[in-house]
Design an enzyme around this catalytic site. Structure first.
Site, PDB file in Angstrom:
ATOM      1  N   HIS A 155      -3.570 -14.425 -57.270  1.00 56.85           N
ATOM      2  CA  HIS A 155      -4.041 -15.879 -58.427  1.00 56.85           C
ATOM      3  C   HIS A 155      -5.174 -16.097 -57.549  1.00 56.85           C
ATOM      4  CE1 HIS A 155      -0.050 -16.556 -59.228  1.00 56.85           C
ATOM      5  NE2 HIS A 155       0.757 -15.790 -58.015  1.00 56.85           N
ATOM      6  N   SER A 276     -34.905 -13.491 -61.626  1.00 59.00           N
ATOM      7  CA  SER A 276     -34.831 -14.631 -61.912  1.00 59.00           C
ATOM      8  C   SER A 276     -36.375 -14.956 -62.534  1.00 59.00           C
ATOM      9  CB  SER A 276     -34.384 -16.042 -61.599  1.00 59.00           C
ATOM     10  OG  SER A 276     -34.958 -17.038 -61.741  1.00 59.00           O
ATOM     11  N   LYS A 282     -33.164 -15.284 -56.200  1.00 57.81           N
ATOM     12  CA  LYS A 282     -31.974 -14.717 -57.489  1.00 57.81           C
ATOM     13  C   LYS A 282     -32.177 -13.095 -57.460  1.00 57.81           C
ATOM     14  CE  LYS A 282     -29.597 -16.520 -58.602  1.00 57.81           C
ATOM     15  NZ  LYS A 282     -29.599 -16.737 -60.382  1.00 57.81           N
ATOM     16  N   GLU A 289     -21.837  -8.575 -64.939  1.00 58.56           N
ATOM     17  CA  GLU A 289     -22.217  -9.563 -66.272  1.00 58.56           C
ATOM     18  C   GLU A 289     -21.486  -8.972 -67.651  1.00 58.56           C
ATOM     19  OE1 GLU A 289     -23.718 -13.577 -65.394  1.00 58.56           O
ATOM     20  OE2 GLU A 289     -24.869 -11.503 -64.265  1.00 58.56           O
TER      21      GLU A 289
END
Ligand code: ARG
Length: 456
Positions: A155, A276, A282, A289
């Site tokens: 979980h 970024s 970043k 992803e």
């Protein structure tokens, strides 16, 4: 003039052409079509439908056409509807009347089914090989950090400590099942449709096993209608690829979490991250992803094909032309993600200190306390209840769990359970997450990896 020009007096409407031509995407099959056509020519020679000289001329013509494609000099004619027609048209240009014999006892229906099987057979092998390379990268990462451990989650809540190798091996087992699945699909599809003709075979004396043998198929088709209409092999490949994609998406999601400042369990090499355009600080895990994202389109390709196949009457229908784009897309996307994720894992630094601190969370010892009570004869449900009360007390009072436990004289001898890594060490049951069980698992994983690799 199209190849069926004899029957028609009006040329095709341009909208129909745009809708139905497939050369724009099936030209990538050229080498497979040529391989298939060469086997067909040899079958025609064996059947006496071509002389040896005619056969030799056609084989060298096909070689020449392949070289034109390889060099990028092949010129598509405006009437080349698909790759199969383009190659036949060019063969006729180059070899005259002999070229015009190449389509004897053949239809594009059995030709395309055969060509696509050849492509799919190679693709399945290639994807399986890339899965094994990813397995190797996972195993190597575990070996580079063989003492590292982290919290195991259920979980997404911290549950019990696990060795990093154990965690990574869980992904490796899934990938090894993928390899088996891909190669099972390859074994099942290795049947040649060539010789089925349009749907019902031919009156000419061909022997389909000749081409089947040359092409490395296990057998020729048994039923000509099934041969030209079966696309199970495409569906199976899309499914096997989609499941690889689903596995990669889970790994991708995990890497996104691990590389976040909140977890900070791992750092990806710079070459496997992106910056970024606006925020200078970043460092993004875009590979992970995209691995997570691509599964959507892989599942979509599978779903799309299954819906296309549903309800089709026997035998060949033009609907079947819609098998190619999803297949090519899925093969390409899975290949891209596997290669990039393998590189990402190879570049990964595991932040063992951070992960260890998280895994040494005292609450992760709760089950060990309960199990030690069980060793002393307490029924498990009662042990669970007692330890649960201690957890509740620690949470309610904001006191470290160990302090609550050890302040009770009944647990005086339990102090060692709270030692760093102690709970991990105790996970010794077969297949468990601790170091003793890990050694046994490593040899099983290695054997499975060898077995999978020997099937390539
Ligand atoms: N381009 C077609 C396909 O991919 C080849 C077969 C066409 N056959 C036909 N009867 N029109 O399915």
């Amino acid at each position: 003039m199209t190849l069926w020009g004899g029957r028609f007096s009006t040329s095709m409407d341009s909208t129909v052409w745009d809708l139905s031509e497939s050369y724009s995407f099936d030209h990538v099959l050229y080498a497979y079509d040529i391989t298939c056509s060469k086997a067909h020519v040899q079958g025609l020679v064996a059947a006496g439908l071509l002389s040896d000289d005619e056969g030799a001329l056609l084989l060298s013509t096909l070689d020449q056409i392949e070289a034109e494609f390889d060099r990028g000099t092949f010129v598509r004619h405006p009437t080349d509807e698909d790759i199969h027609m383009a190659i036949e048209r060019r063969a006729t240009e180059l070899a005259g009347d002999v070229g015009a014999k190449i389509h004897t006892a053949r239809s594009r229906n059995d030709q395309v089914a055969t060509t696509l099987r050849l492509f799919t057979r190679d693709a399945l092998t290639q994807i399986a090989r890339l899965c094994l390379e990813l397995v190797d990268a996972l195993v190597d990462l575990g070996e580079r950090n063989h003492e590292a451990y982290l919290p195991g989650y259920t979980h997404l809540q911290r549950a019990q400590p696990v060795l990093l190798t154990h965690h990574l091996s869980a992904h490796a087992w899934a990938l090894l099942r993928d390899v088996d699945r891909l190669l099972d699909a390859r074994d099942r599809m290795n049947v040649s449709p060539l010789g089925a003709g349009a749907l019902a075979g031919t009156s000419l004396p061909i022997e389909p096993s000749v081409a089947a043998d040359i092409l490395g198929f296990d057998a020729p088709f048994a039923n000509s209608m099934d041969a030209v209409s079966d696309r199970d092999f495409v569906a199976e490949t899309l499914f096997a690829g989609a499941l690889v994609g689903v596995h990669l998406s889970r790994m991708g999601e995990e890497l996104v979490l691990w590389t976040s400042a909140e977890f900070n369990f791992a750092t990806l090499g710079e070459a496997f991250t992106t910056g970024s355009s606006m925020l200078p600080q970043k460092k993004n895990s875009d590979v992970a992803e995209l691995a997570r994202a691509k599964s959507g389109r892989l599942v979509g390709n599978l779903t799309g094909l299954l819906v296309t196949l549903k309800g089709l009457p026997l035998s060949y229908n033009r609907d079947l032309q819609e098998d190619k784009e999803p297949l090519f897309d899925s093969v390409r996307q899975v290949t891209l993600v596997l290669a990039a994720m393998t590189g990402a894992y190879r570049s990964l630094t595991f932040n063992a200190d951070v992960a260890r601190t998280a895994a040494d969370d005292q609450f992760l010892v709760a089950i060990d306390i309960a199990e030690k009570l069980v060793e002393g004869g307490v029924p498990f449900r009662q042990a669970h209840e007692r330890v649960g009360r201690l957890v509740g007390e620690a949470v309610a009072n904001g006191v470290p769990f160990a302090e609550v436990v050890l302040s009770d004289p009944a647990y005086g001898s339990f102090a060692e359970l709270f030692g760093p890594g102690a709970a991990l060490e105790r996970r010794r049951s077969p297949g468990a997450s601790g170091p003793v069980a890990a050694m046994n698992q490593a040899s099983r994983l290695d054997a499975a990896r060898q077995a999978a690799s020997s099937r390539l």
